[in-house]
Design a protein around this motif. Structure first.
Motif, PDB file in Angstrom:
ATOM      1  N   GLU A 172       4.998   6.237  -6.812  1.00 28.80           N
ATOM      2  CA  GLU A 172       3.597   5.799  -6.721  1.00 28.80           C
ATOM      3  C   GLU A 172       2.616   6.952  -6.843  1.00 28.80           C
ATOM      4  O   GLU A 172       1.418   6.747  -6.937  1.00 28.80           O
ATOM      5  N   SER A 194       3.049   1.412  -1.305  1.00 32.54           N
ATOM      6  CA  SER A 194       2.399   0.129  -1.571  1.00 32.54           C
ATOM      7  C   SER A 194       3.523  -0.858  -1.904  1.00 32.54           C
ATOM      8  O   SER A 194       4.617  -0.434  -2.239  1.00 32.54           O
ATOM      9  N   GLN A 196       3.939  -2.478  -4.430  1.00 35.05           N
ATOM     10  CA  GLN A 196       3.840  -2.666  -5.875  1.00 35.05           C
ATOM     11  C   GLN A 196       5.065  -3.342  -6.505  1.00 35.05           C
ATOM     12  O   GLN A 196       4.960  -4.365  -7.162  1.00 35.05           O
ATOM     13  N   LYS A 199       5.971  -6.842  -5.060  1.00 35.82           N
ATOM     14  CA  LYS A 199       5.084  -7.950  -5.439  1.00 35.82           C
ATOM     15  C   LYS A 199       5.327  -8.351  -6.886  1.00 35.82           C
ATOM     16  O   LYS A 199       5.244  -9.521  -7.238  1.00 35.82           O
ATOM     17  N   ARG A 218       1.326   6.902   3.127  1.00 33.94           N
ATOM     18  CA  ARG A 218       1.396   7.992   2.149  1.00 33.94           C
ATOM     19  C   ARG A 218       1.218   9.329   2.847  1.00 33.94           C
ATOM     20  O   ARG A 218       0.288   9.492   3.638  1.00 33.94           O
ATOM     21  N   GLN A 232      -3.927  -2.759   3.028  1.00 32.83           N
ATOM     22  CA  GLN A 232      -4.428  -3.281   1.753  1.00 32.83           C
ATOM     23  C   GLN A 232      -4.425  -4.807   1.780  1.00 32.83           C
ATOM     24  O   GLN A 232      -3.512  -5.400   2.346  1.00 32.83           O
ATOM     25  N   ASP A 234      -3.329  -7.034  -0.573  1.00 33.65           N
ATOM     26  CA  ASP A 234      -2.501  -6.816  -1.756  1.00 33.65           C
ATOM     27  C   ASP A 234      -2.273  -8.149  -2.460  1.00 33.65           C
ATOM     28  O   ASP A 234      -1.850  -9.127  -1.837  1.00 33.65           O
ATOM     29  N   ASN A 323      -1.132   3.985 -12.460  1.00 32.85           N
ATOM     30  CA  ASN A 323       0.000   3.145 -12.086  1.00 32.85           C
ATOM     31  C   ASN A 323       0.967   3.067 -13.266  1.00 32.85           C
ATOM     32  O   ASN A 323       0.592   2.601 -14.343  1.00 32.85           O
ATOM     33  N   GLY A 361      -8.164  -1.356  -6.508  1.00 35.61           N
ATOM     34  CA  GLY A 361      -7.729  -1.049  -7.863  1.00 35.61           C
ATOM     35  C   GLY A 361      -6.474  -1.811  -8.205  1.00 35.61           C
ATOM     36  O   GLY A 361      -5.670  -2.122  -7.326  1.00 35.61           O
ATOM     37  N   GLY A 362      -6.342  -2.128  -9.486  1.00 32.49           N
ATOM     38  CA  GLY A 362      -5.145  -2.844  -9.919  1.00 32.49           C
ATOM     39  C   GLY A 362      -5.060  -2.853 -11.428  1.00 32.49           C
ATOM     40  O   GLY A 362      -5.843  -2.167 -12.102  1.00 32.49           O
ATOM     41  N   SER A 363      -4.126  -3.635 -11.934  1.00 33.63           N
ATOM     42  CA  SER A 363      -3.946  -3.674 -13.389  1.00 33.63           C
ATOM     43  C   SER A 363      -3.091  -4.871 -13.783  1.00 33.63           C
ATOM     44  O   SER A 363      -2.474  -5.512 -12.936  1.00 33.63           O
ATOM     45  N   ARG A 365       0.329  -5.779 -15.595  1.00 32.83           N
ATOM     46  CA  ARG A 365       1.573  -4.993 -15.598  1.00 32.83           C
ATOM     47  C   ARG A 365       2.373  -5.178 -16.890  1.00 32.83           C
ATOM     48  O   ARG A 365       2.273  -6.221 -17.550  1.00 32.83           O
ATOM     49  N   GLY A 406      -2.326  -7.631 -10.851  1.00 33.67           N
ATOM     50  CA  GLY A 406      -2.797  -7.754  -9.471  1.00 33.67           C
ATOM     51  C   GLY A 406      -3.723  -6.637  -9.092  1.00 33.67           C
ATOM     52  O   GLY A 406      -4.253  -5.904  -9.942  1.00 33.67           O
ATOM     53  N   ILE A 407      -3.889  -6.506  -7.815  1.00 35.18           N
ATOM     54  CA  ILE A 407      -4.836  -5.526  -7.295  1.00 35.18           C
ATOM     55  C   ILE A 407      -4.530  -5.265  -5.827  1.00 35.18           C
ATOM     56  O   ILE A 407      -3.866  -6.082  -5.177  1.00 35.18           O
ATOM     57  N   ALA A 408      -4.967  -4.143  -5.320  1.00 35.34           N
ATOM     58  CA  ALA A 408      -4.942  -3.907  -3.876  1.00 35.34           C
ATOM     59  C   ALA A 408      -6.329  -3.435  -3.464  1.00 35.34           C
ATOM     60  O   ALA A 408      -6.895  -2.539  -4.084  1.00 35.34           O
TER      61      ALA A 408
HETATM   62  N1  ASP Z   1      -0.247  -0.636  -5.941  1.00 36.29           N
HETATM   63  C1  ASP Z   1      -1.562  -0.183  -6.311  1.00 36.29           C
HETATM   64  C2  ASP Z   1      -2.099   0.734  -5.220  1.00 36.29           C
HETATM   65  O1  ASP Z   1      -1.641   0.672  -4.091  1.00 36.29           O
HETATM   66  C3  ASP Z   1      -2.542  -1.283  -6.460  1.00 36.29           C
HETATM   67  C4  ASP Z   1      -2.170  -2.261  -7.522  1.00 36.29           C
HETATM   68  O2  ASP Z   1      -2.133  -1.894  -8.703  1.00 36.29           O
HETATM   69  O3  ASP Z   1      -1.988  -3.436  -7.180  1.00 36.29           O
HETATM   70  O4  ASP Z   1      -3.013   1.481  -5.448  1.00 36.29           O
END
Ligand code: ASP
Length: 464
Positions: A172, A194, A196, A199, A218, A232, A234, A323, A361-363, A365, A406-408
């Motif tokens: 990560e 996370s 990530q 999920k 972290r 988060q 999430d 990511n 932030g997210g994206s 995948r 997704g996003i967190a």
């Molecule tokens: N896992 C990413 C983070 O913790 C967030 C995500 O892309 O869903 O920053």
């Protein structure tokens, strides 16, 4: 007699009641003693008259002691009404005081703003610090924010699912906190940076709409807006594109904060490319508020999109900017697959910025194995290294994984914006000190020899 909450006392004028709570203030005026009593619902003034059997106890009852008070609720005479205060028109005539737990003199004053008090003293006695009005408010705002996000997500067909805390070290981007395995000497779990990968695996598992109020851990250098642990909101969704994830999150945030009484500067949230943000603000997080809007506590959200997928490391290799599991924007997929124009490839990353903070932030995948492989190939991974690192994801992607993204959202940063706090620790119940020391308890600390033996661990060089 059943306990009455302080906020409900008004309905009991003329009656004898019992309240329970803390002595917020005691004012000993010689013949009479005045109190402010506090419970979770508010504050009320109490008066102990000279003839009251409680007068002796009253003179002895220190601030912050926990008491049960039997008293009579009286309307205050017109001239004594304090219209601007809760219960300013009533008063509790104290008939009996039962001290449930007497308080010693507190190590610091909690009646005002405690933020100026020495950090180590505050955190050593965090349970007292948390009694202060400001910290009570911050914790309640946090609870309400999470509750409203949850309600929105449940209302939109999401399923809340927990993922493991003891897991595998993942790429990560930060250092992991690791946990030794007693059953597997010499092997370690990592705490999740996370959820990530889990999920994404839940998307493979067909849940389509997942969320979790997740802890992320972290081992990073501590800063004002960063701790070892954070929470988060999430989220991960199947069969969506960037627009759909961003719109869902925008709707959730808008509903949540507006229902909490806040004002949003601009809706829909403005969108800006990373390139434009860097040119205009010199950073990918920025504050769009005027000075006046800052004073009014207005929230200025914006989305930042079109981030570069890769950047060069110090040793000249490519690494991901946000990511590694992201999809490039559709127009750049071919470049990624061929490993061409690497520095120009844009990712589907979207960051939510609010009042100068990155609040989420997210994206979208990569949901096909060959796309994730192409990313890892660009980062210089051999087949074997790839297998070792994300083999389980590549495998899962061969069994029918839907397109997903997704996003967190960082809970603390969102709460910092809602409460106008500038320190992460002001919105966590039991944060760590700047030196990584836990509140109240004494971690980190050495393990006993027996524990180390059980874990097959030998400490090479004890610190200091
Ligand atoms: N896992 C990413 C983070 O913790 C967030 C995500 O892309 O869903 O920053």
């Amino acid at each position: 007699m059943e306990r009455v909450l302080i906020r409900d006392l008004k309905a009991h004028v003329g009656e004898e009641v019992v309240i329970a709570g803390w002595v917020d203030v005691r004012r000993d005026q010689g013949k009479m003693v005045f109190f402010d009593f506090r419970d979770r619902s508010g504050m009320v003034q109490g008066v102990v008259l000279p003839k009251s059997e409680a007068i002796e106890v009253a003179k002895d009852t220190r601030q912050e002691s926990v008491v049960a008070i039997t008293g009579k609720v009286n309307a205050r005479p017109e001239k004594n009404v304090q219209a601007d205060r809760q219960n300013g028109d009533i008063e509790l005539e104290v008939l009996h005081i039962e001290v449930l737990n007497a308080a010693e003199t507190l190590p610091f004053d909690i009646s005002g703003d405690t933020s100026g008090i020495d950090e180590s003293v505050r955190l050593e006695h965090r349970y007292l610090d948390l009694r202060s009005a400001r910290m009570q408010k911050n914790m309640k705002v946090r609870s309400e924010f999470i509750r409203r996000c949850r309600e929105f997500l449940f209302g939109n067909d999401f399923t809340e699912i927990e993922t493991p805390l003891l897991t595998e070290s993942t790429p990560e981007g930060s250092r992991d906190f690791v946990v030794p395995s007693r059953l597997n000497p010499g092997k370690f779990y990592a705490l999740p940076q996370s959820p990530q990968q889990y999920k994404q695996l839940l998307m493979t598992a067909g849940f389509e709409r997942y969320f979790q109020i997740a802890r992320a851990v972290r081992d990073e250098d501590l800063r004002a807006d960063r701790g070892f642990e954070h929470t988060q909101v999430d989220i991960e969704m199947s069969f969506v594109n960037m627009e759909e994830v961003m719109n869902t999150v925008e709707a959730m945030i808008t509903k949540t904060v507006e229902d909490m009484g806040y004002t949003i500067k601009e809706k829909p949230f403005p969108r800006i490319s990373y390139k434009d943000a860097m040119e205009k603000y010199g950073a990918d997080k920025f504050d769009l508020r005027t000075e006046e809007e800052k004073e009014k506590g207005i929230l200025a959200y914006a989305w930042v999109v079109n981030f570069p997928f890769f950047e060069k490391t110090d040793d000249g290799k490519w690494t991901f900017t946000h990511n590694p599991f992201s999809m490039p924007i559709p127009e750049h997929l071919e470049w990624l697959m061929k490993g061409e124009n690497i520095g120009d490839i844009l990712t589907t990353q979207y960051d939510l910025v609010c009042n100068g903070y990155e609040s989420g932030g997210g994206s979208i995948r990569a949901h096909r194995a060959e796309i994730l492989e192409a990313t890892y190939k660009i980062m210089g991974y051999s087949k074997e290294e790839m297998e070792n690192s994300v083999g389980h994801m590549l495998k899962a992607f061969t069994y029918g994984t839907p397109p997903h993204g997704g996003i967190a959202l960082g809970v603390e940063r969102n709460i910092m914006n809602l409460t106008s706090e500038s320190m992460l620790r002001e919105v966590q119940a039991f944060p760590m000190t700047r030196g990584g020391q836990t509140s109240v308890m004494k971690a980190p600390k050495p393990l006993m020899k027996k524990q180390l033996d059980e874990l097959s661990i030998e400490v090479k060089k004890a610190q200091k």
